[in-house]
Scaffold this motif. Structure first.
Motif: not given
Length: 252
Positions: A126-144
Motif C-alpha cells: 500500500p501507499s503509506i506515509f513513512g515509506d522510507g527515511i532519507v539522510p542526505n548531504l548537499t554541497i553547493g559552489l557558486d563563485k563568480a
C-alpha cells in the motif's frame, strides 16, 4: 500495526520539535531577508516529471534552518530493476541545517521522509506515509566564474509492508556537477549521477540502476532568479543507452 504506527508518530513529533527549537532561536531582526526559497521543475527518463523546492530561514549569522520537498509523483521507473513504475505517488519532505564555511560554498546536511510504497514494499504494497527515511548531504559552489554541486542521499525503508515473497528496497543516490560561467548568461559543465539499488529484505546484493555521465549547458537570468539547464550524455550501465535531464529553476 498500532505499535508500529505509534513509533512513527513519535519520530514525526521529534522532527516537529526540532523545527520549533530552530525557528524560535533568537537571531537576526525580523525581516524578509531571513527567508529564501528555490523551486525547480525537473524531467528525466527515469523519474519522469518531479518538481523540487528548497527553502531556508536564518536563525543566526552563520546557520540556517533548511527544508525541502520533492514531488516525485508516479514517475516511470523506466530503467529495468527499479521495481516498476507504480510508486504510490511517491513524495519526499525533509529538514536540516545550512552552513556557509566560506563565501560561495554551502553545506547542508538534512534528513527526509518519504510517502509512497517504493522503499517499504518494492511497489507491491500500500501507499503509506513513512515509506522510507532519507539522510542526505548537499554541497553547493557558486563563485563568480564557477558553479557546482555534490549530493549524496541514502534511501532506506522505514516500514516493512512487503507482501509474501516481496521485498523492501534501499537506494544510494549521488551526483556531482561542475561548470564554468562563460558569461553572466551562459555556463557549461559536466554532470555525473549514479543510482544504486543497495538491497532490501529479500534482495541479496546491490545493483546499478543507472550511471549517467555527460555535459550540461545552462542559461541564467543575468541578475539572478531564474535559469534553464539541459544535461545529457551516456549511461554507463550495460544495456542502457543514454540520459537526458531538463531543469528550470526560480529563486524567491
Amino acid at each position: 500495526m498500532k505499535n508500529r504506527f505509534t513509533k512513527l508518530l513519535a519520530k514525526a513529533s521529534a522532527l516537529v520539535a526540532l523545527c520549533l527549537v530552530l525557528v524560535s532561536a533568537p537571531a537576526l531582526a525580523q525581516d524578509d531577508s531571513r527567508f529564501s526559497m528555490d523551486v525547480t521543475l525537473n524531467s528525466d527518463q527515469f523519474f519522469g516529471f518531479y518538481p523540487f523546492f528548497a527553502g531556508s530561514y536564518s536563525v543566526s549569522s552563520n546557520v540556517d534552518f533548511t527544508f525541502y520537498g520533492i514531488l516525485w509523483s508516479g514517475g516511470t521507473g523506466g530503467v529495468q530493476g527499479a521495481g516498476g513504475g507504480g510508486w504510490g505517488n511517491w513524495t519526499e519532505f525533509g529538514i536540516g541545517i545550512g552552513l556557509e564555511p566560506a563565501e560561495g560554498l554551502s553545506i547542508s546536511p538534512q534528513i527526509g521522509i518519504t510517502g509512497g510504497n517504493l522503499l517499504s514494499s518494492g511497489t507491491d504494497g500500500p501507499s503509506i506515509f513513512g515509506d522510507g527515511i532519507v539522510p542526505n548531504l548537499t554541497i553547493g559552489l557558486d563563485k563568480a566564474k564557477t558553479e557546482g554541486e555534490i549530493y549524496l542521499g541514502y534511501y532506506a525503508p522505514l516500514r516493512n509492508e512487503a507482501p509474501a515473497n516481496g521485498t523492501t528496497l534501499s537506494y544510494l543516490h549521488y551526483w556531482a556537477n561542475f561548470g564554468i560561467k562563460a558569461s553572466d548568461f551562459f555556463s557549461v559543465g559536466a554532470h555525473y549521477e549514479h543510482l544504486i539499488n543497495t538491497g532490501g529484505s529479500n534482495v541479496a546484493s546491490s545493483s546499478d540502476i543507472y550511471q549517467w555521465l555527460g555535459p550540461y549547458i545552462q542559461f541564467s537570468k543575468p541578475t539572478g532568479g531564474a535559469f534553464a539547464r539541459l544535461s545529457f550524455g551516456t549511461d554507463l550501465v550495460e544495456g542502457n543507452d543514454s540520459f537526458f535531464k531538463v531543469t528550470t529553476g526560480f529563486s524567491f
